[in-house]
Design an enzyme around this catalytic site. Structure first.
Site, short mmCIF file in Angstrom:
data_model
loop_
_atom_site.label_atom_id
_atom_site.label_comp_id
_atom_site.label_asym_id
_atom_site.label_seq_id
_atom_site.Cartn_x
_atom_site.Cartn_y
_atom_site.Cartn_z
N SER A 1 0.59 -0.94 0.28
CA SER A 1 -0.34 0.12 0.18
C SER A 1 1.01 1.52 0.18
CB SER A 1 -0.98 0.36 1.18
OG SER A 1 -1.86 0.52 1.02
N ASP B 1 -10.14 -3.51 -4.80
CA ASP B 1 -9.84 -2.09 -3.63
C ASP B 1 -9.76 -1.16 -3.85
OD1 ASP B 1 -7.73 -1.29 -1.93
OD2 ASP B 1 -6.07 -2.38 -3.32
N HIS C 1 -7.75 -5.28 -0.88
CA HIS C 1 -6.64 -4.12 -0.56
C HIS C 1 -6.03 -5.27 -0.28
CE1 HIS C 1 -3.81 -0.82 0.15
NE2 HIS C 1 -3.82 -0.88 1.25
#
Length: 682
Positions: A535, A620, A655
């Site tokens: 991320s 995501d 995610h």
């Protein structure tokens, strides 16, 4: 060799501040375009073909990891009201089953079998799990595609029947009124920002639910929760730098929300309750936060009494209130500790652990609920682990100061005495010392293959946690290290501020300094170094790759935030607006230029690059799938050497990747096989 997909180039031009942003792959954001889906599927096939030669290694790694997993296990029960709640896993099943039993009775019952919920879905994740204190009702929510958009259900635990209609488009916050007649919850706007709080009357149509609060400022998110005292329902509105809280008496749930402290720019606080006082954890005139309290009936700044002062060398991460105690979770010198104050006497004491590098947490991040649910108790439950020691759960009596072992995770075949962990310190270019946590097998030969991990954003900490999967790397002679770079919270709020906005490049140069320190110290060499981030950590390794592609052999960038400019120019993308206070607002020329100076997608230029594996999740909401997809396409277009650049997209997840525990192991085995193959450590 297999031929990689070659997506068409369709220039999309944005002019800003006299500059032109040309994006040849902007079209990939068309999620419903069959051409986009076909391209992602072609990338997945190419990745499978390019990694076919390590299929055997992947299976060996998966088998090793699964052999260490205690497939049939039970969590430590957590009391809430007249019941204790716990989960149990069964061999061969992906998800836990949630049980409860009366405190004074061994008769248990199943409340939620997530395996049953998951039937017919490739992805299943529980968002909230909140019983009423008396155990009559249960609110729970589920996401079946990884978008973090949840459907909320209400269950009568006496009859087992579902009540009312499911409520769609909800997020993580929920709170029950004390009589169980009302449930408060949050909903999302078109950008998937939690922006409204509703009150639902049990037995009514959700279409008639009452709007309690709406946040109109797109920089702010809202949450709703119940104080541990169960006296107040709190509605919290917060941005990355500012917050305010409203309180509703949990015994009078139809009362209008009462503002506690009005928002002031760059002043953050969380509210808590005990007895006659509200307690506030705030950075008001306190960079590393302090704890104040005020009478419940007069919550004004003028009435504030300081309970824990600000300290330059101690960061207060969070606090929890019990009937007779205040617990502060703190960090000093990059180590965690707990400060406990007896509210009856004012006496304070510290709880620490002797290991050099460890993680101390009040909860398990994979649990469905937080422990320490009961308010009227002197017992504090803590989870402690390190890079070499599996999780150990303790109950600490805050009055007698006795620490009792409750459970220690038993990892089959694992002997912690064979491994070593330590804390190193690198020196950045500006003289700042950067902590590094490191773990390796005691018999490793240096220089060795090394995996360097980092995050460094939002003030979040990359704590030294134990990983049963990581054992497979350590046993193959790989050293694992964590670079605690600026932008994280390991050394207090100033550490975070020194790695955000117009200081963001410190995060990347700190990471480079850590890599260079490990190389200079003989731990590894550039030819045997891999870097990894997820991320915002994917932004970290992406930026480091564009700055110093000569420094490492391979890169694993999981769901990486690499297309900074295009994303921050589009506030319709989930999270973009609130992120202005983390990265900057491109409408401001200085901030635009600074972000563009490090954005990996914008700084991918012709040169030799290391081997790269990027991952994405089609659903995501935090880092859109097209960011890594575009980055991979551009890397292949401009790179001057023949190292592989691969993209692996989870077509049914978001995610966090796969939701099932076995599926997660397979994902990790895939990434570790890629890493070992390129580090020649298989």
């Amino acid at each position: 060799m297999p031929t990689p997909p070659v997506p068409p180039k369709r220039p999309h031009v944005v002019s800003i501040h006299g500059d032109q942003v040309i994006d040849n792959y902007f079209w990939m954001r068309e999620r419903d375009n069959p051409e986009v889906i076909a391209h992602l599927e072609a990338e997945n096939r190419y990745t499978e073909e390019m990694t076919a030669h390590i299929a055997g290694l992947r299976e060996r790694l998966y088998s090793e990891m699964r052999s260490r997993l205690r497939e049939e296990d039970e969590s430590v029960p957590d009391r809430y009201g007249p019941f204790v709640y716990f989960t149990r896993t069964q061999a061969g099943r992906q998800y836990p089953i949630v049980y409860r039993r009366p405190v004074h009775n061994a008769q248990e019952e199943i409340l939620l079998d997530i395996n049953t919920l998951a039937e017919g879905h490739a992805f299943t994740r529980i968002g909230v799990f909140r019983p009423t204190h008396d155990g009559r009702l249960l609110a729970w929510s589920v996401d079946v595609n990884g978008s973090e958009t949840y459907t909320l259900f209400i269950k009568d635990l006496t009859t087992g029947a579902l009540l009312d209609r499911p409520i769609s488009n909800t997020y993580y916050g929920v709170a029950w009124s004390n009589d169980g007649q009302y449930l408060f919850y949050t909903t999302l706007d078109d950008a998937r920002r939690p922006y409204r709080v509703y009150r639902h009357a049990i037995g009514s149509d959700p279409e008639a639910d009452t709007l309690v609060y709406e946040e109109t400022d797109h920089l702010f998110h809202v949450d709703v929760s119940l104080t541990r005292s169960r006296a107040y329902i709190l509605v919290t509105s917060h941005s990355n730098t500012t917050s305010e809280v409203y309180a509703i008496p949990a015994d009078e749930p139809t009362t209008a929300p009462r503002l506690l402290l009005p928002r002031r720019h760059r002043v953050e606080y969380t509210a808590h309750h005990c007895g006659d006082h509200f307690y506030f954890l705030t950075n008001d005139n306190a960079l590393n936060f302090r704890v104040l309290r005020t009478p419940v009936d007069d919550a004004r700044l003028e009435r504030m009494e300081e309970i824990i002062p600000h300290r330059n060398d101690v960061m207060i991460d969070d606090i929890a209130l019990f009937a007779d105690h205040l617990v502060a979770y703190e960090r000093a010198d990059a180590r965690e500790r707990v400060e406990i104050i007896d509210l009856r006497t004012g006496e304070a004491h510290l709880l620490t652990f002797p290991e050099q590098v460890y993680t101390l947490q009040p909860w398990d991040r994979d649990a469905l609920w937080e422990p320490n649910l009961e308010f009227d108790t002197a017992v504090l439950r803590l989870h402690v682990m390190s890079l070499t020691q599996p999780r150990t759960i303790y109950d600490y009596d805050m009055t007698s100061r006795v620490l009792q072992l409750v459970k220690r995770d038993d990892i089959p075949g694992y002997d912690p005495s064979r491994y070593r962990s330590e804390r190193l310190w690198a020196t950045a270019g500006d003289g700042v010392r950067i902590p590094i946590s490191i773990v390796y097998r005691a018999d490793v030969t240096r220089p060795a293959p090394l995996l360097l991990y980092g995050y460094g954003s939002y003030g979040a900490t990359a704590d030294p946690r134990f990983s049963l999967e990581r054992i497979s790397l350590l046993d193959r002679g790989v050293i694992f290290a964590i670079a605690h770079v600026r932008g994280g919270g390991e050394l207090g709020r100033a550490w975070y501020e020194a790695g955000k906005m117009l200081n963001k490049r410190n995060t990347f140069t700190d990471f480079i300094a850590c890599a260079e320190h490990l190389i200079a110290g003989g731990y590894t060499t550039p030819e045997r170094l891999a870097i990894m981030g997820r991320s915002a950590g994917g932004l970290l390794v992406g930026a480091v790759t564009t700055m110093r592609p000569d420094l490492m052999r391979c890169v694993i960038a999981d769901v990486p935030f690499v297309d900074v400019i295009n994303t921050m120019l589009d506030p319709s993308i989930p999270l973009t607006a609130i992120e202005f206070e983390e990265w900057g607002n491109p409408a401001i020329a200085e901030q635009y230029a600074y972000m563009k100076s490090y954005s990996p997608y914008d700084n991918t230029t012709p040169r030799a690059y290391p081997a790269i594996l990027a991952t994405a999740g089609l659903h995501d909401p935090r880092v859109q799938y097209w960011e890594p997809a575009k980055w991979v396409a551009k890397l292949r277009e401009v790179k001057t050497n023949d190292t592989p650049v691969l993209l692996k997209t989870e077509m049914t997840a978001g995610h966090a990747g796969p939701s099932g525990r076995y599926d997660r192991l397979r994902d990790t085995a895939f990434e570790y096989a890629f890493l070992l193959d390129h580090l020649r450590a298989s």
